[in-house]
Design an enzyme around this catalytic site. Sequence first.
Site, PDB file in Angstrom:
ATOM      1  N   PRO A  69       0.805  -1.159  -0.025  1.00 51.39           N
ATOM      2  CA  PRO A  69      -0.080   0.133  -0.095  1.00 51.39           C
ATOM      3  C   PRO A  69       0.684   1.286  -0.098  1.00 51.39           C
ATOM      4  O   PRO A  69       1.735   1.371   0.733  1.00 51.39           O
ATOM      5  CB  PRO A  69      -0.707  -0.173   1.278  1.00 51.39           C
ATOM      6  CG  PRO A  69      -0.133  -1.127   2.117  1.00 51.39           C
ATOM      7  CD  PRO A  69       0.659  -1.917   1.077  1.00 51.39           C
TER       8      PRO A  69
ATOM      9  N   TYR B 227      -1.096   4.888  12.723  1.00 56.88           N
ATOM     10  CA  TYR B 227      -2.472   5.381  12.438  1.00 56.88           C
ATOM     11  C   TYR B 227      -3.002   4.716  13.750  1.00 56.88           C
ATOM     12  O   TYR B 227      -2.684   4.263  14.739  1.00 56.88           O
ATOM     13  CB  TYR B 227      -2.586   4.782  11.129  1.00 56.88           C
ATOM     14  CG  TYR B 227      -2.131   5.735  10.266  1.00 56.88           C
ATOM     15  CD1 TYR B 227      -2.359   6.891   9.905  1.00 56.88           C
ATOM     16  CD2 TYR B 227      -1.175   5.030   9.451  1.00 56.88           C
ATOM     17  CE1 TYR B 227      -1.504   7.706   8.790  1.00 56.88           C
ATOM     18  CE2 TYR B 227      -0.331   5.376   8.240  1.00 56.88           C
ATOM     19  CZ  TYR B 227      -0.580   6.901   8.023  1.00 56.88           C
ATOM     20  OH  TYR B 227       0.042   7.355   7.072  1.00 56.88           O
TER      21      TYR B 227
ATOM     22  N   HIS C  72      -5.332  -1.431   8.586  1.00 55.26           N
ATOM     23  CA  HIS C  72      -3.834  -0.813   8.983  1.00 55.26           C
ATOM     24  C   HIS C  72      -3.800  -0.577  10.345  1.00 55.26           C
ATOM     25  O   HIS C  72      -4.326   0.388  10.846  1.00 55.26           O
ATOM     26  CB  HIS C  72      -4.111   0.739   8.113  1.00 55.26           C
ATOM     27  CG  HIS C  72      -2.796   1.250   7.916  1.00 55.26           C
ATOM     28  ND1 HIS C  72      -1.644   0.831   8.479  1.00 55.26           N
ATOM     29  CD2 HIS C  72      -2.222   2.080   6.965  1.00 55.26           C
ATOM     30  CE1 HIS C  72      -0.683   1.494   7.974  1.00 55.26           C
ATOM     31  NE2 HIS C  72      -0.928   2.052   7.128  1.00 55.26           N
ATOM     32  N   GLY C  73      -2.916  -1.711  10.822  1.00 51.41           N
ATOM     33  CA  GLY C  73      -2.394  -1.238  12.346  1.00 51.41           C
ATOM     34  C   GLY C  73      -1.136  -0.905  12.348  1.00 51.41           C
ATOM     35  O   GLY C  73      -0.659  -1.409  13.369  1.00 51.41           O
ATOM     36  N   ALA C  74      -0.444  -0.388  11.693  1.00 50.28           N
ATOM     37  CA  ALA C  74       0.790   0.005  11.498  1.00 50.28           C
ATOM     38  C   ALA C  74       1.055   1.525  11.420  1.00 50.28           C
ATOM     39  O   ALA C  74       0.055   2.336  11.446  1.00 50.28           O
ATOM     40  CB  ALA C  74       1.544  -0.748  10.441  1.00 50.28           C
TER      41      ALA C  74
ATOM     42  N   GLN D 132      -6.844  -1.763   1.612  1.00 57.43           N
ATOM     43  CA  GLN D 132      -6.451  -1.597   3.150  1.00 57.43           C
ATOM     44  C   GLN D 132      -7.089  -0.297   3.795  1.00 57.43           C
ATOM     45  O   GLN D 132      -7.135   0.708   2.993  1.00 57.43           O
ATOM     46  CB  GLN D 132      -4.936  -0.869   2.953  1.00 57.43           C
ATOM     47  CG  GLN D 132      -4.400  -0.790   4.595  1.00 57.43           C
ATOM     48  CD  GLN D 132      -2.874  -0.036   4.446  1.00 57.43           C
ATOM     49  OE1 GLN D 132      -2.823   1.114   4.051  1.00 57.43           O
ATOM     50  NE2 GLN D 132      -1.868  -0.642   4.728  1.00 57.43           N
TER      51      GLN D 132
ATOM     52  N   THR E 231       0.743   5.658   0.018  1.00 59.15           N
ATOM     53  CA  THR E 231      -0.330   6.818  -0.084  1.00 59.15           C
ATOM     54  C   THR E 231      -0.452   7.545  -1.430  1.00 59.15           C
ATOM     55  O   THR E 231       0.676   7.797  -2.158  1.00 59.15           O
ATOM     56  CB  THR E 231       0.177   8.006   0.906  1.00 59.15           C
ATOM     57  OG1 THR E 231       0.075   7.200   2.161  1.00 59.15           O
ATOM     58  CG2 THR E 231      -0.630   9.107   0.841  1.00 59.15           C
TER      59      THR E 231
END
Length: 373
Positions: A27, A185, A180-182, A105, A29
């Site tokens: 992923p 965020y 998205h647990g990284a 994601q 941005t």
Amino acid sequence: MQRYEDTLFDQGHISNHILKNRYIVGPMTRVSSEADGTPNERVHRYYERFAKGGFAAVMTEGTYPDTMYSQGYENQAGLATEKHAEAWAPIVRDVKAHGAKMIVQLMHAGGQSQGNYYKDTSVAPSPFQPPKPMVEVYGGQGDFPVAKELTKDEIEDVKDGFVQSARYAVSAGFDGIELHGANGYLLDQFLSENINKREDEYGGSIENRLRFLVELIDDVRDAVGEQMMLGIRISQLKATNGTYKWPGGEKDAEVIFSTLGKTSVDFIHLSDDDATTPGFGEGTMTMAEAAKKYSGKPIIGCGNLSDPEVAAQFISDGQSDFVAIARQALANPDTPNRVLENKPLDDFDAGSIMKPKAYVKDHELDQPLTENE
């Protein structure tokens, strides 16, 4: 054919899904959608080219799931409305037509939000201001505001937003969802002891700080059923704090990955600067090794794995099942095809690729904006 090619082009499995090789687009941005989060034709062509290039799966940019506090950047893609879902559907269809899986994601920016179409304020597990200024290349400027603490009712609202977005993902035809647990965020903010200062059941011990993640996984799984891939991305580093490490090192990793291993996620995706280096200090396991050992789930490694021989060795050593590449994919959207045909790979040129949207013309589509791997 060389051994590393055999490894990288062996079929892999995540849940009931067969991936044709071990290459996944990580992923990145984009900030190239419409102001209201609707992905456009430029975004469509961006994703389709990776599928044409031979990748087994394509992950979207961090995509916001609700019309409240989740958006992190102006012109970020959303999956929060029927309009968003309808715009994603032809993109997903065309990616899948080229033999790639498409995974969305879902990302809630939390206190790391620097642009929101819907709200002027941000939220976090407890009052929080990221330690570094906003990211200018994504349209931000100056210090982040202090995010306000989520109430328990608002925590439920956040979960509901993810669940509705997951349902939109089903309707748009996505093969999978990654939470998205990284990278600092919202989910990662709950997990991080230096951000999460709550004194209720969502704060304090590492088990409590994992509670929100586990509950969210359960809720999303209930919404989408067993056929859709469901995964989670985990890191130690954050977009605004690249040196952060879990204070308990491998002990924290054991708790975190063991807990995630007991959930219904189908894969764990690690985000690191260099996936092949010790994750918790000299002589320790890599993040991927720890995730593999303690969770028992399929692992996607990400971080400095652009060299095919390095990537293949990482898989052959049993540290990871798949590799996600980002910068290298920008420089070579056809990376798998090139590797398979023994063609050279172009180097990533940050100077030509890391440009704000306003300065990227349509003919420069092969040089889009990206974030760190």
